[in-house]
Design an enzyme around this catalytic site. Structure first.
Site, short mmCIF file in Angstrom:
data_model
loop_
_atom_site.label_atom_id
_atom_site.label_comp_id
_atom_site.label_asym_id
_atom_site.label_seq_id
_atom_site.Cartn_x
_atom_site.Cartn_y
_atom_site.Cartn_z
N ASP A 51 -8.63 33.61 14.47
CA ASP A 51 -8.58 34.77 13.59
C ASP A 51 -9.39 34.52 12.33
O ASP A 51 -9.30 33.45 11.71
CB ASP A 51 -7.14 35.07 13.18
CG ASP A 51 -7.07 36.14 12.10
OD1 ASP A 51 -7.30 37.31 12.42
OD2 ASP A 51 -6.83 35.78 10.93
N TYR A 56 -12.50 36.19 3.93
CA TYR A 56 -12.43 34.73 3.88
C TYR A 56 -13.80 34.15 3.54
O TYR A 56 -14.68 34.01 4.40
CB TYR A 56 -11.93 34.16 5.21
CG TYR A 56 -10.58 34.67 5.64
CD1 TYR A 56 -9.65 35.16 4.71
CD2 TYR A 56 -10.21 34.67 6.99
CE1 TYR A 56 -8.41 35.63 5.11
CE2 TYR A 56 -8.96 35.13 7.38
CZ TYR A 56 -8.08 35.62 6.45
OH TYR A 56 -6.86 36.09 6.85
N LYS A 82 -11.11 41.51 10.75
CA LYS A 82 -10.38 42.53 10.00
C LYS A 82 -11.32 43.51 9.31
O LYS A 82 -12.52 43.23 9.15
CB LYS A 82 -9.46 41.84 8.98
CG LYS A 82 -8.52 40.82 9.63
CD LYS A 82 -7.58 40.21 8.63
CE LYS A 82 -6.68 39.18 9.30
NZ LYS A 82 -7.41 37.90 9.50
N PHE A 234 4.52 28.23 7.76
CA PHE A 234 4.99 27.26 6.76
C PHE A 234 5.21 27.90 5.39
O PHE A 234 5.48 27.20 4.42
CB PHE A 234 3.99 26.11 6.63
CG PHE A 234 3.77 25.34 7.90
CD1 PHE A 234 4.84 24.89 8.67
CD2 PHE A 234 2.48 25.06 8.34
CE1 PHE A 234 4.63 24.18 9.85
CE2 PHE A 234 2.26 24.35 9.52
CZ PHE A 234 3.34 23.91 10.28
N ASN A 235 5.09 29.23 5.30
CA ASN A 235 5.24 29.93 4.02
C ASN A 235 4.32 29.37 2.94
O ASN A 235 4.73 29.15 1.81
CB ASN A 235 6.69 29.93 3.54
CG ASN A 235 7.48 31.12 4.06
OD1 ASN A 235 8.60 30.97 4.55
ND2 ASN A 235 6.93 32.31 3.96
N SER A 236 3.10 29.08 3.33
CA SER A 236 2.00 28.56 2.50
C SER A 236 2.22 27.13 2.04
O SER A 236 1.56 26.67 1.12
CB SER A 236 1.67 29.49 1.33
OG SER A 236 2.64 29.48 0.32
N GLY A 237 3.14 26.40 2.70
CA GLY A 237 3.18 24.96 2.45
C GLY A 237 4.53 24.28 2.46
O GLY A 237 4.67 23.17 2.96
N ILE A 238 5.55 24.93 1.91
CA ILE A 238 6.81 24.22 1.70
C ILE A 238 7.47 23.81 3.01
O ILE A 238 8.13 22.77 3.09
CB ILE A 238 7.77 25.06 0.83
CG1 ILE A 238 8.95 24.19 0.39
CG2 ILE A 238 8.22 26.33 1.56
CD1 ILE A 238 9.80 24.82 -0.70
N LEU A 239 7.29 24.59 4.08
CA LEU A 239 7.91 24.23 5.36
C LEU A 239 7.07 23.20 6.12
O LEU A 239 7.50 22.69 7.15
CB LEU A 239 8.13 25.47 6.22
CG LEU A 239 9.25 26.39 5.74
CD1 LEU A 239 9.29 27.68 6.55
CD2 LEU A 239 10.61 25.69 5.81
N ALA A 240 5.89 22.88 5.60
CA ALA A 240 5.10 21.79 6.17
C ALA A 240 5.36 20.49 5.42
O ALA A 240 5.44 19.42 6.03
CB ALA A 240 3.61 22.13 6.11
#
Length: 329
Positions: A51, A56, A82, A234-240
């Site tokens: 994608d 970007y 897109k 990862f919600n932009s990082g915290i779940l990683a």
């Protein structure tokens, strides 16, 4: 890697998708060599879905992806891009830092969801990608979260022209699927009243931390034969990175209630010997209407690590124990 079928169109896509925002130098420069190696490794390991978007890197991501996938037969990949922004050259710079993208292509962005704007954006994307058609075309960042007080104006543009343009492109066989690519599922719910969409990409709102999409909208999608792609698991990082390393949450600092929720999730992960990252990636795939989880990747190691997490065995008892935590208010 397993694949899933987009209900309405019958198109097939891999359960893990390769997000190409990083190829546009999001937050930091990424070499073409690293990105190309990552894209080729992803394809080699079974990731079919890639994608990108004009946004970007001001077209940089699309150009890089087109070259990186150039030697791979098109039938072996599924590409989405897109519409919603037109790019205009800034003749006074060679590179441009804008909207989080650094050392990127020298183009300014203009929001445009009109019929003509969508058609022009699509044609420009085909040239940057070096292809004659794409597998999915998504209207990018429509909604109140992005446009605030201007949302009504831009949404009316889409209703009056942009949606029609996308449906015509699908009818002409130039795109196989159409939908939205957004950070708020609620606008997808509204848009369903104005066009027949195949798939919605929802970012940061189909995760262990944000999942009110599952209250009613997943059922509505299933009932209407509309598929979903869950981006940014990862919600932009915290779940990683977890609660100790405190990665970003929704592109900013994580508030205390979110950190506390991550700590609670980590406790259950430890109890069942499940990695937090594997749970984050596999969560949305438990819903039949979700066809792929889209993860940003910029090098080979990240590709291989994400696949390890995707393949990690997770017992059903884990999900049952986790439910009261992730679905609590």
């Amino acid at each position: 890697m397993k694949t899933r079928i987009i209900n309405r169109s019958g198109s097939s896509m891999s359960e893990i998708g390769f997000g190409c925002a990083g190829a546009g130098n999001l937050y930091r420069p990424v070499s073409y060599e690293d990105f190309s190696a990552a894209a080729c490794k992803a394809s080699e390991l079974g990731i079919e879905y890639f994608d990108t978007a004009p946004h970007y890197g001001g077209g940089l991501s699309e150009r890089r992806l087109g070259v990186a996938l150039g030697d791979i037969p098109h039938q072996q990949v599924f590409v989405s891009t897109k519409v919603g922004r037109l790019l205009h050259p800034d003749h006074f710079v060679e590179q441009k830092d804008a909207e989080g993208f650094v050392s990127a292509s020298p183009f300014d962005r203009e929001y445009n969801y009109t019929y003509d704007g969508v058609m022009r954006s699509f044609e420009d994307s085909l040239q940057r990608l070096g292809v004659s058609h794409v597998d999915m075309l998504l209207m990018h960042d429509i909604g109140e979260l992005t446009h605030k007080e201007q949302h009504a104006m831009y949404f009316q543009q889409a209703i009056n022209g942009g949606f029609k343009a996308m449906m015509e492109l699908r009818e002409q066989g130039l795109v196989s699927n159409i939908g939205l690519g957004v950070n708020e599922w609620q606008i997808c719910d509204q848009a369903m009243n104005y066009a027949q969409f195949d798939c919605f990409m929802v970012a940061n709102c189909f995760t262990l931390l944000n999942n009110n999409i599952t209250h009613t909208f997943t059922d509505k999608c299933s009932d209407n034969n509309v598929s979903l792609i869950a981006a940014a698991p990862f919600n932009s990082g915290i779940l990683a990175k977890g609660s100790k390393n405190l990665g970003h949450y929704l592109y900013g600092e994580a508030p205390k209630d979110i950190v506390d929720k991550v700590i609670a999730i980590e406790s259950i992960c430890k109890q069942f010997n499940v990695s937090l990252q594997a749970a984050a990636i596999q969560y949305a795939l438990r819903y039949d209407c979700v066809k792929s989880v889209l993860i940003g990747m910029t090098n080979e190691n990240r590709v291989k690590q994400n696949i390890v997490w995707y393949e990690e065995p997770i017992p059903e008892a884990f999900w049952q124990a986790l439910a009261p935590v992730i679905y609590s208010s």
